[in-house]
Design a protein around this motif. Structure first.
Motif, PDB file in Angstrom:
ATOM      1  N   LEU A  76     -69.740 -11.505 -29.133  1.00 36.97           N
ATOM      2  CA  LEU A  76     -68.811 -10.342 -29.259  1.00 36.97           C
ATOM      3  C   LEU A  76     -67.605 -10.652 -28.141  1.00 36.97           C
ATOM      4  CD1 LEU A  76     -71.506  -7.483 -28.997  1.00 36.97           C
ATOM      5  CD2 LEU A  76     -69.976  -8.265 -31.113  1.00 36.97           C
ATOM      6  N   LEU A  80     -63.641  -6.063 -27.388  1.00 36.96           N
ATOM      7  CA  LEU A  80     -64.682  -4.967 -27.464  1.00 36.96           C
ATOM      8  C   LEU A  80     -64.800  -4.436 -26.010  1.00 36.96           C
ATOM      9  CD1 LEU A  80     -66.796  -6.543 -30.048  1.00 36.96           C
ATOM     10  CD2 LEU A  80     -65.715  -4.400 -30.160  1.00 36.96           C
ATOM     11  N   TRP A  81     -64.907  -5.243 -25.215  1.00 33.14           N
ATOM     12  CA  TRP A  81     -65.408  -4.954 -23.710  1.00 33.14           C
ATOM     13  C   TRP A  81     -64.128  -3.955 -23.206  1.00 33.14           C
ATOM     14  CZ3 TRP A  81     -62.732  -6.123 -19.219  1.00 33.14           C
ATOM     15  CH2 TRP A  81     -63.504  -5.675 -17.943  1.00 33.14           C
ATOM     16  N   GLY A  84     -64.083  -0.609 -24.902  1.00 35.22           N
ATOM     17  CA  GLY A  84     -65.394  -0.162 -24.402  1.00 35.22           C
ATOM     18  C   GLY A  84     -65.177   0.882 -23.212  1.00 35.22           C
ATOM     19  N   HIS A  90     -68.183   7.032 -21.632  1.00 30.76           N
ATOM     20  CA  HIS A  90     -68.917   5.850 -21.203  1.00 30.76           C
ATOM     21  C   HIS A  90     -67.754   5.161 -20.242  1.00 30.76           C
ATOM     22  CE1 HIS A  90     -70.802   7.567 -24.603  1.00 30.76           C
ATOM     23  NE2 HIS A  90     -71.912   7.132 -24.062  1.00 30.76           N
TER      24      HIS A  90
ATOM     25  N   GLY B  77     -65.194   5.093 -29.900  1.00 28.82           N
ATOM     26  CA  GLY B  77     -66.462   5.406 -29.958  1.00 28.82           C
ATOM     27  C   GLY B  77     -67.637   4.780 -28.998  1.00 28.82           C
ATOM     28  N   LEU B  78     -68.801   5.405 -28.662  1.00 30.75           N
ATOM     29  CA  LEU B  78     -69.842   4.790 -27.925  1.00 30.75           C
ATOM     30  C   LEU B  78     -70.349   3.488 -28.395  1.00 30.75           C
ATOM     31  CD1 LEU B  78     -72.397   5.216 -26.130  1.00 30.75           C
ATOM     32  CD2 LEU B  78     -73.608   6.329 -28.161  1.00 30.75           C
ATOM     33  N   TYR B  79     -70.162   3.137 -29.803  1.00 34.62           N
ATOM     34  CA  TYR B  79     -70.656   1.891 -30.375  1.00 34.62           C
ATOM     35  C   TYR B  79     -69.649   0.755 -29.638  1.00 34.62           C
ATOM     36  CZ  TYR B  79     -73.006  -1.140 -33.635  1.00 34.62           C
ATOM     37  OH  TYR B  79     -73.749  -2.217 -34.062  1.00 34.62           O
ATOM     38  N   LEU B  80     -68.573   1.046 -29.552  1.00 34.25           N
ATOM     39  CA  LEU B  80     -67.578  -0.040 -29.013  1.00 34.25           C
ATOM     40  C   LEU B  80     -68.159  -0.355 -27.391  1.00 34.25           C
ATOM     41  CD1 LEU B  80     -64.234   0.961 -30.308  1.00 34.25           C
ATOM     42  CD2 LEU B  80     -65.151  -1.103 -30.674  1.00 34.25           C
ATOM     43  N   TRP B  81     -68.558   0.688 -27.038  1.00 32.79           N
ATOM     44  CA  TRP B  81     -68.790   0.539 -25.421  1.00 32.79           C
ATOM     45  C   TRP B  81     -70.175  -0.135 -25.554  1.00 32.79           C
ATOM     46  CZ3 TRP B  81     -73.151   2.246 -23.082  1.00 32.79           C
ATOM     47  CH2 TRP B  81     -73.384   2.188 -21.543  1.00 32.79           C
ATOM     48  N   GLU B  82     -71.192   0.124 -26.286  1.00 30.55           N
ATOM     49  CA  GLU B  82     -72.391  -0.584 -26.353  1.00 30.55           C
ATOM     50  C   GLU B  82     -72.396  -2.098 -26.576  1.00 30.55           C
ATOM     51  OE1 GLU B  82     -74.215   2.429 -29.226  1.00 30.55           O
ATOM     52  OE2 GLU B  82     -75.949   1.967 -27.984  1.00 30.55           O
ATOM     53  N   MET B  83     -71.229  -2.391 -27.550  1.00 24.06           N
ATOM     54  CA  MET B  83     -70.974  -3.620 -27.947  1.00 24.06           C
ATOM     55  C   MET B  83     -70.251  -4.344 -26.682  1.00 24.06           C
ATOM     56  SD  MET B  83     -70.159  -3.901 -31.776  1.00 24.06           S
ATOM     57  CE  MET B  83     -68.875  -2.988 -31.726  1.00 24.06           C
ATOM     58  N   GLY B  84     -69.386  -3.882 -25.796  1.00 22.67           N
ATOM     59  CA  GLY B  84     -68.731  -4.204 -24.948  1.00 22.67           C
ATOM     60  C   GLY B  84     -69.694  -4.557 -23.741  1.00 22.67           C
ATOM     61  N   MET B  85     -70.971  -3.906 -23.619  1.00 22.68           N
ATOM     62  CA  MET B  85     -71.906  -4.343 -22.755  1.00 22.68           C
ATOM     63  C   MET B  85     -72.585  -5.476 -22.977  1.00 22.68           C
ATOM     64  SD  MET B  85     -71.840  -2.106 -20.240  1.00 22.68           S
ATOM     65  CE  MET B  85     -70.203  -1.997 -20.133  1.00 22.68           C
ATOM     66  N   LEU B  86     -72.458  -5.976 -24.231  1.00 21.30           N
ATOM     67  CA  LEU B  86     -73.139  -7.028 -24.930  1.00 21.30           C
ATOM     68  C   LEU B  86     -72.158  -8.257 -24.938  1.00 21.30           C
ATOM     69  CD1 LEU B  86     -74.845  -5.729 -28.018  1.00 21.30           C
ATOM     70  CD2 LEU B  86     -76.271  -6.543 -25.717  1.00 21.30           C
ATOM     71  N   THR B  87     -70.892  -8.240 -24.487  1.00 20.34           N
ATOM     72  CA  THR B  87     -70.008  -9.439 -24.390  1.00 20.34           C
ATOM     73  C   THR B  87     -70.357 -10.404 -23.288  1.00 20.34           C
ATOM     74  OG1 THR B  87     -68.505  -8.394 -23.077  1.00 20.34           O
ATOM     75  CG2 THR B  87     -67.941  -8.038 -25.337  1.00 20.34           C
TER      76      THR B  87
END
Lengths: 266, 266
Positions: A76, A80-81, A84, A90, B77-87
């Motif tokens: 990713l 995206l980060w 985010g 958040h 949205g939340l999902y972008l934040w969740e994915m950002g946490m995975l970068t």
């Protein structure tokens, strides 16, 4: 590898999804367990042909939604980060809350957490632990039950009665011997949380985990909760005044900033 | 649906390319200044017809890439934040670094920052400030020049010589009277940074801002830098040993975890 395909294939059949949905589904296959993947791994995980993945991944890479390393593995991307960080609940809340969480962590020197409600779960959006802190099992982004954690009960106790009824009407999963699974008992606990101004949880979700947590109210509406957690069986009540101070100060700050409204100040 | 059967070496059809690109462009119009927008605002910002925005925003909302509030305003949205946490670089690095940053902040009680290189800039990925800290002008996600900041010079000094040559070959923008804009002088500064093990910056980017910063080396390659910044004209050298300890400890931790490799441990 086939199990991975099955596990991740809960979406509608690939051929019926729109182009946009297929592009977005590629982003959705990355996880903590699989932070980077090859084209053929993405193809298996999405159920999309390699040629389609190749083309869509190229577009996503061009838009910085995906990064590709020297070995051709995708992960990713930075964009995206960055987006985010712009999500109101958040990214923005976390940034505004940080100094308050940090001051609380300074005072109590225990692990400090920030959580919000998403759907019928709580979700951790920040966790502050020091190097020497006890290993903390919560991960940022993890979902946790509202009825069986300190941060969850602080959120639930101050929620809209209709929402509370909804949660109380759902099966209350038992995680440990100390989880409250009776709707009636939980309702009494929540009334006590409102009276005390903060929630206590002792190994209701994880054995050995103790926490206290207070709601962050913005114009009287609960928007988040702050928790202090420890993995020894310590009484954390001594930190309740500092916790309440932090949660009230953050609520006031969010009101001042008109956080989450279109008039929000930067 | 014809794109599904395209061979991998076929050029993507302009029509399908533009669908994905248009959907992604909707996400790109949100910013710190405009964290929430109506359909017609998105239409104006993207140049897409309202009907197209309506359809694509609906798909993005369904995928949790956009949230919509009661007033019909969209935000990321939340999902972008969740994915950002995975970068890997940003989300994961930030999470692993946090205890080290926190311990450093405890020691020096100044604002602590974490930065990485992106392109030919540095980008802040974390900032720890206390409630009583001097107002810090850096924002998480903000881009800052490599040649005129502490974290930037710590990153640059330990970078690959080819990359250093590239940066030194670009115009070195003057931000203050103290910005180093001579390629020759900057090269000497960077050699000094390598010798000292850390960089100093005194109002080279912002008037009144002083910082020291050290590289985070992972198997000998610079991956990030940690900075301590103050907005009074304080000598921060007393914190250099703590800074070097934190940056070395983080580098060792990232090596242990095999961070950023496919064998990364969770």
């Amino acid at each position: 590898m086939t199990d991975v395909v099955l596990a991740s294939n809960d979406a509608p059949t690939p051929a019926t999804r729109s182009v946009t949905a297929r592009a977005l589904s590629i982003l959705g296959v990355f996880s903590m367990e699989r932070p980077s993947m090859t084209l053929s791994e993405i193809s298996r995980a999405t159920g999309l042909p390699v040629a389609t993945v190749y083309r869509l991944a190229g577009e996503l890479e061009e838009g910085r939604f995906l990064d590709r390393d020297e070995d051709g593995r995708y992960s990713l991307g930075l964009y995206l980060w960055e987006m985010g960080m712009l999500t109101p609940v958040h990214g923005r809340l976390r940034e505004i809350a940080m100094p308050f969480l940090l001051n609380l962590q300074y005072t109590c020197r225990e692990t400090v957490q920030l959580a919000v409600i998403d759907g019928v779960d709580a979700i951790y959006i920040e966790k502050l632990s020091m190097v020497e802190s006890a290993p903390v099992q919560s991960r940022i982004g993890a979902r946790i039950p509202l009825h069986a954690t300190g941060v969850g009960k602080a959120l639930l106790a101050f929620s809209d009665p209709t929402f509370v009824d909804t949660v109380l009407g759902m099966p209350l999963t038992r995680y440990t011997d100390d989880t409250t699974t009776s709707r009636h008992v939980l309702a009494k606990h929540l009334a006590q949380v409102v009276e005390d101004g903060f929630a206590r949880s002792r190994q209701e979700y994880l054995i050995g985990s103790t926490s206290i947590a207070a709601p962050v109210l913005v114009n009287g509406v609960v928007k988040a909760s702050i928790g202090i957690v420890n993995y020894e069986d310590t009484d954390l009540d001594e930190w309740a005044p500092a916790l309440l101070h932090a949660s009230k100060a953050l609520g006031t700050r969010l009101e001042e900033l008109r956080w989450g409204t279109k008039e929000e100040k930067k």
